[in-house]
Design a protein around this motif. Structure first.
Motif, PDB file in Angstrom:
ATOM      1  N   ALA A 158       0.836  -1.207   0.000  1.00  0.00           N
ATOM      2  CA  ALA A 158       0.000   0.000   0.000  1.00  0.00           C
ATOM      3  C   ALA A 158       0.867   1.251   0.000  1.00  0.00           C
ATOM      4  N   TRP A 176      -0.200   4.951   4.319  1.00  0.00           N
ATOM      5  CA  TRP A 176      -1.533   5.371   4.759  1.00  0.00           C
ATOM      6  C   TRP A 176      -1.531   6.727   5.456  1.00  0.00           C
ATOM      7  N   LYS A 183      -5.841   1.584  -1.737  1.00  0.00           N
ATOM      8  CA  LYS A 183      -4.527   1.072  -1.321  1.00  0.00           C
ATOM      9  C   LYS A 183      -3.400   1.646  -2.177  1.00  0.00           C
TER      10      LYS A 183
END
Length: 257
Positions: free
Chosen positions: A14, A17, A252
């Protein structure tokens, strides 16, 4: 399996975040059989699935103005939901879902939005009138959303103009007049802007900053980094034809691989 992996790249790590995601929607409504623009129509049940999943996963919902004001200070999994154009279904179908899950959104409103077939401003042969027939928010509904505490109203120009085809005077008018008219309508500052069709030049970026917008979004797919250009922010496109698997993957990675 190899073809599936190449198409979706589900195995990729990913994107950090801590980097906020900005999602791009248009309509939340059922598809129309045989219609050209069903990619712009996310079914209400699918939209609720998406928002419910984000809520369950601990996403932090913000408006675009909140996103920019606090850039770098947001918790992980911060997301800004945006809608382009100002369709009636944003109120009738999307707003109750946003309210239910305590999610926020920014709606970029075209000021002169009724009975206008702006799809032809990009490609003349897109003259079916499909988008012109879609019901749009009226002024009272825009006012309601602006006061709701859930929705930020941003500008999407006066007429959904193709800025690339305008001279400097007309371009400046599309940017400035739409801002001022929306501010008069809602009684609040309008700080957020979206470039129609994602078509723009450095001139348009400079004008947007000059007339007082603090941030502007493009249709360029991706997730911005630590020091973005707030006048050319990327977004993640959510299509009406995306499965939940694809939506999760886009959040993602920032885009379909």
């Amino acid at each position: 399996m190899i073809a599936f992996s190449m198409k979706y790249a589900w195995w990729k790590p990913a994107v950090d975040w801590k980097r906020p995601r900005v999602l791009m929607y248009h309509m939340v409504r059922e598809h129309i059989d045989g219609a050209k623009f069903n990619k712009l129509r996310v079914k209400p049940a699918e939209f609720e699935k998406q928002v419910a999943w984000m809520k369950a996963e601990g996403f932090h919902f913000v408006t675009m103005q909140e996103l920019v004001e606090n850039w770098g200070k947001h918790p992980e999994k911060t997301v800004a939901i945006t809608f382009d154009d100002g369709y009636l279904d944003n109120l009738e179908n999307a707003y109750p879902i946003l309210e239910k899950y305590q999610a926020k959104a920014t709606i970029y409103v075209v000021v002169d939005r009724h009975d206008r077939d702006w799809s032809t401003y990009k490609k003349a042969h897109h003259n079916s009138g499909e988008l012109a027939r879609e019901p749009k928010l009226n002024d009272q509904q825009v006012q309601f959303l602006a006061q709701s505490g859930v929705v930020e109203i941003g500008s999407h120009t006066l007429t959904h103009a193709n800025l690339d085809k305008l001279d400097a005077v007309a371009c400046l008018s599309e940017l400035l007049d739409s801002k001022q008219l929306l501010e008069q309508l809602i009684g609040k500052s309008v700080n957020s802007f979206a470039y129609p069709f994602g078509i723009y030049s450095q001139r348009d970026v400079d004008f947007a900053q000059q007339v007082g917008y603090s941030n502007a979004v493009t249709t360029n797919e991706g997730i911005d980094g630590i020091n973005p250009d707030f006048m050319q922010l990327q977004r993640i496109k959510i299509s009406g034809k995306d499965s939940m698997f694809v939506v999760k993957l886009r959040l993602k990675l920032g885009k379909r691989a």
